[in-house]
Design an enzyme around this catalytic site. Structure first.
Site, mmCIF file in Angstrom:
data_model
loop_
_atom_site.group_PDB
_atom_site.id
_atom_site.type_symbol
_atom_site.label_atom_id
_atom_site.label_comp_id
_atom_site.label_asym_id
_atom_site.label_seq_id
_atom_site.Cartn_x
_atom_site.Cartn_y
_atom_site.Cartn_z
ATOM 1 C CD GLU A 245 -0.345 14.827 -0.611
ATOM 2 O OE1 GLU A 245 -0.105 15.186 -1.779
ATOM 3 O OE2 GLU A 245 -0.540 15.629 0.309
ATOM 4 C CB CYS A 279 4.430 11.045 -6.554
ATOM 5 S SG CYS A 279 5.210 11.826 -5.141
HETATM 6 P P1 NAP Z 1 -2.058 2.256 -5.719
HETATM 7 O O1 NAP Z 1 -2.198 1.105 -6.624
HETATM 8 O O2 NAP Z 1 -3.066 3.341 -5.783
HETATM 9 O O3 NAP Z 1 -1.991 1.659 -4.250
HETATM 10 C C1 NAP Z 1 -1.762 2.494 -3.135
HETATM 11 C C2 NAP Z 1 -2.365 1.844 -1.899
HETATM 12 O O4 NAP Z 1 -3.782 1.795 -2.046
HETATM 13 C C3 NAP Z 1 -1.903 0.423 -1.669
HETATM 14 O O5 NAP Z 1 -1.695 0.246 -0.277
HETATM 15 C C4 NAP Z 1 -3.074 -0.377 -2.176
HETATM 16 O O6 NAP Z 1 -3.188 -1.642 -1.577
HETATM 17 C C5 NAP Z 1 -4.227 0.486 -1.739
HETATM 18 N N1 NAP Z 1 -5.506 0.207 -2.426
HETATM 19 C C6 NAP Z 1 -5.704 -0.484 -3.584
HETATM 20 N N2 NAP Z 1 -7.039 -0.515 -3.874
HETATM 21 C C7 NAP Z 1 -7.667 0.159 -2.891
HETATM 22 C C8 NAP Z 1 -9.033 0.480 -2.637
HETATM 23 N N3 NAP Z 1 -10.028 0.096 -3.445
HETATM 24 N N4 NAP Z 1 -9.332 1.188 -1.534
HETATM 25 C C9 NAP Z 1 -8.355 1.617 -0.693
HETATM 26 N N5 NAP Z 1 -7.046 1.344 -0.890
HETATM 27 C C10 NAP Z 1 -6.697 0.632 -1.972
HETATM 28 O O7 NAP Z 1 -0.634 2.994 -5.900
HETATM 29 P P2 NAP Z 1 0.791 2.318 -6.054
HETATM 30 O O8 NAP Z 1 0.846 1.695 -7.409
HETATM 31 O O9 NAP Z 1 1.109 1.513 -4.846
HETATM 32 O O10 NAP Z 1 1.733 3.613 -5.980
HETATM 33 C C11 NAP Z 1 2.135 4.365 -7.070
HETATM 34 C C12 NAP Z 1 1.287 5.598 -7.196
HETATM 35 O O11 NAP Z 1 1.389 6.397 -6.027
HETATM 36 C C13 NAP Z 1 1.734 6.499 -8.329
HETATM 37 O O12 NAP Z 1 0.614 6.970 -9.017
HETATM 38 C C14 NAP Z 1 2.457 7.639 -7.618
HETATM 39 O O13 NAP Z 1 2.514 8.829 -8.351
HETATM 40 C C15 NAP Z 1 1.626 7.756 -6.393
HETATM 41 N N6 NAP Z 1 2.355 8.479 -5.343
HETATM 42 C C16 NAP Z 1 1.960 9.759 -5.005
HETATM 43 C C17 NAP Z 1 2.670 10.476 -4.054
HETATM 44 C C18 NAP Z 1 2.288 11.884 -3.669
HETATM 45 O O14 NAP Z 1 2.732 12.350 -2.626
HETATM 46 N N7 NAP Z 1 1.487 12.592 -4.458
HETATM 47 C C19 NAP Z 1 3.770 9.892 -3.437
HETATM 48 C C20 NAP Z 1 4.127 8.596 -3.794
HETATM 49 C C21 NAP Z 1 3.397 7.904 -4.744
HETATM 50 P P3 NAP Z 1 -2.615 -2.965 -2.280
HETATM 51 O O15 NAP Z 1 -1.142 -2.859 -2.219
HETATM 52 O O16 NAP Z 1 -3.151 -4.028 -1.417
HETATM 53 O O17 NAP Z 1 -3.163 -2.968 -3.682
#
Ligand code: NAP
Length: 471
Positions: A245, A279
């Site tokens: 997602e 999102c």
């Molecule tokens: P993110 O930077 O992608 O991080 C999400 C999660 O992934 C965090 O727990 C992060 O850990 C982890 N992560 C980071 N690097 C990783 C890797 N190499 N391998 C596996 N996991 C890893 O996203 P965010 O900035 O927290 O969230 C915002 C984003 O989420 C936006 O793009 C938003 O649109 C999206 N979102 C989508 C939905 C949907 O349902 N489509 C819903 C909500 C949010 P760390 O915290 O330790 O870096």
């Protein structure tokens, strides 16, 4: 100050490095978490995969109900944790706790519902006098990785359905907002969830998140977060189920025949709620030329109602974004848009991680602000000629999460539903509208079309076994 630790099979780890969690608003340390290491990750996977004492459907429903009751009795405390660590206004945090209560209720309800099907086999010349039955079996080990923007509800949407399915799950919450996730996990264990069914790990990406994603014993990775990390997971996970997602840049299309009051209310709510960090937040407002000047004037007026400031102040409607770099990014995309001809009509100011709700008009179609995802309280207004122009522009980016259309014309609404290339279309509603059990998820860069929402997510955490009997 909250002091917590990563949990392996329900037990706190010790000895790991301490993660400090700071308020995005004040910079003060609001909590600490003892981090896990590579050995803890391996131990959590081993505990999950060797667990066989799956609670019955009744027991799982009871655990979900008891967790719900515990959260209900502590809802204000949980809302304050969210506000403190994520900077979201208290009213948004309270709303999020309410949504989480719904997730738990719907997951408990689904746990009690039988999910089998029966197929009579004497229905063709090739058939036999038999019946085929289906039943859903739990997986051995699920991994969930969640983002910062709904730090409680995103976790609930992973853990609730996994428990409903009877599948042990290892959660890696965002390190930017882990306190509410760990506090929530304690409620499940307090409600009787067997330890091995839920581990919660924070720690270095290579030792925890990436190690979980790559591990061959993990059968599903359910990830919510950004497009780059989602695509990296898709490239490295190997042979396992994936639920992705990812990001969005959802349009709100406002046609000439729209109810003006409704259009402005939806535009403001969709752009500014949760500090614009959903999102499915409105990231582009596509307004038909005939009403564009009046709509924009009213939106600017409406924006005054969205007071930004201290997230814990009751008068605040828009708190901070997640951290100062995120606010600086917003400042940059606004500056770029202005250099390309856009006009800031309201807001635009930044103080630390606080970015004012901002209305920007005349945004060129190729600006970074509207082509990629701007995760903050921005309301970029773009003028479109007619419905066809709006639909083409709406479909023109790499994303395909959700959308909203404001119109009083049924034919326009139906055409939009048929034409928009995205996971959901809401007529006369914000793109983010949903209930917690309805199917939710995007296509294109926003996801692989595998839906979440409690009912669909339970399918992701289980597999269908068919068996047949002579009949
Ligand atoms: P993110 O930077 O992608 O991080 C999400 C999660 O992934 C965090 O727990 C992060 O850990 C982890 N992560 C980071 N690097 C990783 C890797 N190499 N391998 C596996 N996991 C890893 O996203 P965010 O900035 O927290 O969230 C915002 C984003 O989420 C936006 O793009 C938003 O649109 C999206 N979102 C989508 C939905 C949907 O349902 N489509 C819903 C909500 C949010 P760390 O915290 O330790 O870096």
């Amino acid at each position: 100050m909250i002091a917590l630790a990563s949990l392996v099979a329900g037990r706190p780890v010790n000895g790991g490095a301490l993660l400090e969690v700071r308020s995005p608003y004040s910079g003060a340390v609001v909590g600490t978490v003892v981090q896990a290491g590579r050995a803890d990750t391996a131990a959590a996977i081993a505990a999950a995969t060797s667990f066989r004492a799956t609670p019955t459907r009744y027991e799982r429903a009871e655990i979900l109900e008891k967790t719900r009751a515990a959260l209900e009795s502590r809802r204000e405390e949980f809302a304050r944790i969210i506000s403190s660590e994520a900077g979201l206004a208290l009213r948004e945090a309270r709303y999020e706790v309410g949504r989480t209560l719904d997730v738990l209720r719907f997951a408990a309800m689904e746990t009690l519902r039988d999910d089998g099907q029966i197929f009579s086999c004497d229905i063709s010349a090739q058939g036999r006098a038999r019946k085929i039955f289906t039943t859903r079996e739990p997986l051995r080990c699920a991994v969930a990785i969640t983002p910062f923007n709904h730090p409680l509800n995103q976790v609930a949407h992973k853990v609730g359905p996994a428990i409903a399915a009877g599948t042990p799950i290892i959660l890696k919450p965002s390190e930017k907002a882990p306190l509410v996730a760990l506090s929530f996990a304690a409620l499940f264990h307090g409600a009787g969830l067997p330890g091995p069914m839920l581990s919660v790990l924070l720690g270095p990406t290579a030792d925890v998140a990436e190690a979980l994603v790559r591990h061959p014993d993990v059968e599903v990775v359910a990830f919510t977060g950004s497009v780059p990390v989602g695509k990296r997971i898709a490239a490295t996970a190997g042979y396992k189920k994936l639920v992705l997602e990812l990001g969005g840049n959802d349009p709100l299309i406002v046609l000439d025949d729209a109810d003006p009051e409704l259009a402005v209310t939806l535009a403001a709510e969709g752009s500014f709620r949760n500090s614009g960090q959903r999102c499915t937040a409105i990231k582009r407002i596509l307004v038909q030329a005939g009403i564009a000047p009046e709509f924009t004037r009213r939106l600017v007026e409406k924006t005054r109602e969205y007071v930004s400031g201290d997230p814990l102040d009751e008068a605040t409607r828009v708190g901070t974004v997640i951290d100062e770099p995120a606010a600086i990014y917003l400042e940059e995309v606004v500056r770029e848009a202005v250099a390309a001809g856009a006009r800031v009509l309201a807001g635009g100011g930044r103080k630390g991680a606080l970015f004012e709700p901002t209305v920007i008009a005349d945004v060129p179609r190729d600006c970074r602000m509207v082509v990629s995802e701007s995760f903050g309280p921005l309301a970029p207004v773009m003028v479109v000629r007619d419905l066809d122009d709006a639909l083409e522009l709406a479909n023109s980016t790499a994303y395909g999460l959700s959308s909203g259309v404001v119109t009083t014309n049924l034919n326009s609404a139906l055409k939009a539903v048929r034409t928009l290339r995205c996971g959901s279309v809401n007529i006369n509603e914000v793109p983010g509208f949903r209930v917690e059990s309805s199917p939710f998820g995007g296509i294109k860069d926003s996801g692989l079309g595998v839906k979440e929402g409690v009912i669909e997510a339970i399918k992701g955490y289980s597999y269908v076994k068919t068996f047949s009997l002579p009949w």
